[in-house]
Design an enzyme around this catalytic site. Structure first.
Site, PDB file in Angstrom:
ATOM      1  N   THR A  44     -18.443  38.446 -53.890  1.00 46.63           N
ATOM      2  CA  THR A  44     -17.859  38.377 -55.341  1.00 46.63           C
ATOM      3  C   THR A  44     -17.685  36.865 -55.796  1.00 46.63           C
ATOM      4  O   THR A  44     -17.924  36.711 -57.099  1.00 46.63           O
ATOM      5  CB  THR A  44     -16.600  39.064 -55.456  1.00 46.63           C
ATOM      6  N   TYR A 133     -17.894  41.162 -41.351  1.00 48.15           N
ATOM      7  CA  TYR A 133     -17.923  41.561 -42.853  1.00 48.15           C
ATOM      8  C   TYR A 133     -19.115  42.694 -42.683  1.00 48.15           C
ATOM      9  O   TYR A 133     -20.561  41.965 -42.657  1.00 48.15           O
ATOM     10  CB  TYR A 133     -18.217  40.462 -43.865  1.00 48.15           C
ATOM     11  N   LYS A 163     -13.937  43.983 -42.335  1.00 44.60           N
ATOM     12  CA  LYS A 163     -14.285  44.355 -43.590  1.00 44.60           C
ATOM     13  C   LYS A 163     -15.459  45.389 -43.724  1.00 44.60           C
ATOM     14  O   LYS A 163     -16.429  44.967 -43.781  1.00 44.60           O
ATOM     15  CB  LYS A 163     -14.550  43.352 -44.362  1.00 44.60           C
ATOM     16  N   GLY A 188     -14.034  48.615 -48.024  1.00 46.97           N
ATOM     17  CA  GLY A 188     -14.477  47.689 -48.876  1.00 46.97           C
ATOM     18  C   GLY A 188     -15.409  48.337 -49.909  1.00 46.97           C
ATOM     19  O   GLY A 188     -16.284  47.668 -50.496  1.00 46.97           O
ATOM     20  N   ASP A 190     -14.927  50.033 -53.356  1.00 48.99           N
ATOM     21  CA  ASP A 190     -13.923  50.304 -54.475  1.00 48.99           C
ATOM     22  C   ASP A 190     -14.111  51.537 -55.003  1.00 48.99           C
ATOM     23  O   ASP A 190     -13.010  52.468 -55.298  1.00 48.99           O
ATOM     24  CB  ASP A 190     -13.820  49.061 -55.483  1.00 48.99           C
ATOM     25  N   GLU A 191     -15.397  51.940 -55.366  1.00 52.49           N
ATOM     26  CA  GLU A 191     -15.739  53.182 -56.054  1.00 52.49           C
ATOM     27  C   GLU A 191     -15.197  54.497 -55.301  1.00 52.49           C
ATOM     28  O   GLU A 191     -15.306  55.455 -55.542  1.00 52.49           O
ATOM     29  CB  GLU A 191     -17.296  53.295 -56.581  1.00 52.49           C
ATOM     30  N   VAL A 205     -10.307  45.965 -49.485  1.00 55.63           N
ATOM     31  CA  VAL A 205     -10.828  44.612 -49.910  1.00 55.63           C
ATOM     32  C   VAL A 205     -11.779  44.796 -51.041  1.00 55.63           C
ATOM     33  O   VAL A 205     -12.931  45.584 -50.856  1.00 55.63           O
ATOM     34  CB  VAL A 205     -11.304  43.674 -48.802  1.00 55.63           C
ATOM     35  N   SER A 207     -13.417  43.716 -55.420  1.00 53.41           N
ATOM     36  CA  SER A 207     -13.702  42.921 -56.561  1.00 53.41           C
ATOM     37  C   SER A 207     -12.850  43.540 -57.700  1.00 53.41           C
ATOM     38  O   SER A 207     -12.418  42.799 -58.650  1.00 53.41           O
ATOM     39  CB  SER A 207     -15.218  42.780 -57.042  1.00 53.41           C
TER      40      SER A 207
END
Length: 305
Positions: A44, A133, A163, A188, A190-191, A205, A207
């Protein structure tokens, strides 16, 4: 790390140079919205378009604004291992933890190769926790994380967790519950946050937590209060937000531009990400308003520029 952690943007002036003066207000903004930490210099944050020196200056600026209880994680991954180790060493005294994604041009071909890379970075900052990550859609390094995790805890003394920016429910759950949940596994995607809740996730975690933390906290609360219908409805609204901005030239740049609606002008995004005009932002706001989204952005949001 627990609860919502924002993957942060790199504030810039109109000429494309870093605008470090904005990091203080940005940090305050996140704390007011109950975001528990910042994940800086990540995807991000345009890290691939930043120099090593710029990435150092960003973590220094965040460190200078840090307050107790706010967890600061600095991403230090790099295609050049020497640069990654330099960024890791510099992070000591500035961040609470470091995180690294793998090289993405010449990719590690085995888990053992990935462990070597992570180990070299982690030992460059031995006094702070190291996170891996995992984002195979961008790096192409697609290993089962449970296999990596089983080896990492034995070979990297300051290993702390992952992550996990991929949707592989089985592998994620195995990592989450490995050794009775001893490792910090952050979801990680979001959707798909709602789908991580039945698996037992407690940390995320992403954006969109910059923009929609009130919505996500309501989503999490709805799920734990057994209102699954409301939780799923809120997740759909978060997806609508991402899709709306993505259609305006890609979410990374559009999401950064959208921060202007909260009084935080992050400036332009670096190539190849786009920067939205005020007209494009107004178009997005109109669509989101039609779907009853505006109330979920919180008190700091203004529907006009």
């Amino acid at each position: 790390m627990k609860n919502l952690v924002a993957a942060t943007y790199a504030p810039m002036h109109r000429n494309g140079t870093l605008n470090l003066d904005l990091i203080g207000p940005y940090s305050d903004f996140l704390k007011i919205r109950n975001v528990t930490g910042a994940f800086i210099n990540g995807s991000t944050g345009d890290f691939v378009s930043l120099s090593t020196e710029e990435r150092k200056r960003i973590v220094e600026a965040w460190s200078s604004t840090k307050r107790d209880g706010f967890f600061l994680t600095n991403h230090v991954g790099h295609n050049n291992l020497r640069e990654a180790k330099e960024l890791a060493a510099h992070s000591e005294g500035h961040s609470d933890a470091i995180c690294a994604l793998p090289p993405s041009y010449f990719k590690p071909k085995t888990v053992e190769s990935l462990l070597f890379y992570c180990g070299e970075i982690a030992k460059s900052a031995p006094s702070i926790p190291f996170y891996y990550y995992h984002i195979p859609v961008l790096t192409g390094a697609n290993f089962k994380m449970i296999e990596f995790l089983e080896m990492a805890v034995k070979t990297i003394p300051n290993f702390a967790g992952i992550k996990y920016s991929d949707y592989n429910a089985s592998d994620f759950a195995k990592c989450l519950h490995f050794d009775q949940g001893s490792q910090n596994i952050l979801f990680g995607v979001d959707e798909k946050l709602v789908s991580s809740l039945p698996l037992g996730a407690t940390g995320w975690v992403g954006s969109t937590y910059n923009h929609l933390s009130p919505l996500y906290y309501e989503l999490i609360s709805s799920y734990h209060n057994n209102n699954l219908e409301k939780a799923n409805q809120l997740q759909e609204k978060a997806i609508l937000f991402v899709e709306t901005l993505d259609k305006l030239g890609g979410f990374n740049g559009a999401g950064k531009s959208f921060m202007r609606m909260f009084g935080l002008d992050m400036g332009p995004s670096r190539y190849p990400h786009t920067t939205l005009t005020n007209e494009q932002l107004n178009t997005a706001i109109q669509k989101l308003a039609q779907h009853g989204m505006l109330d979920y952005f919180g008190n700091q949001f203004s529907p006009s520029i």
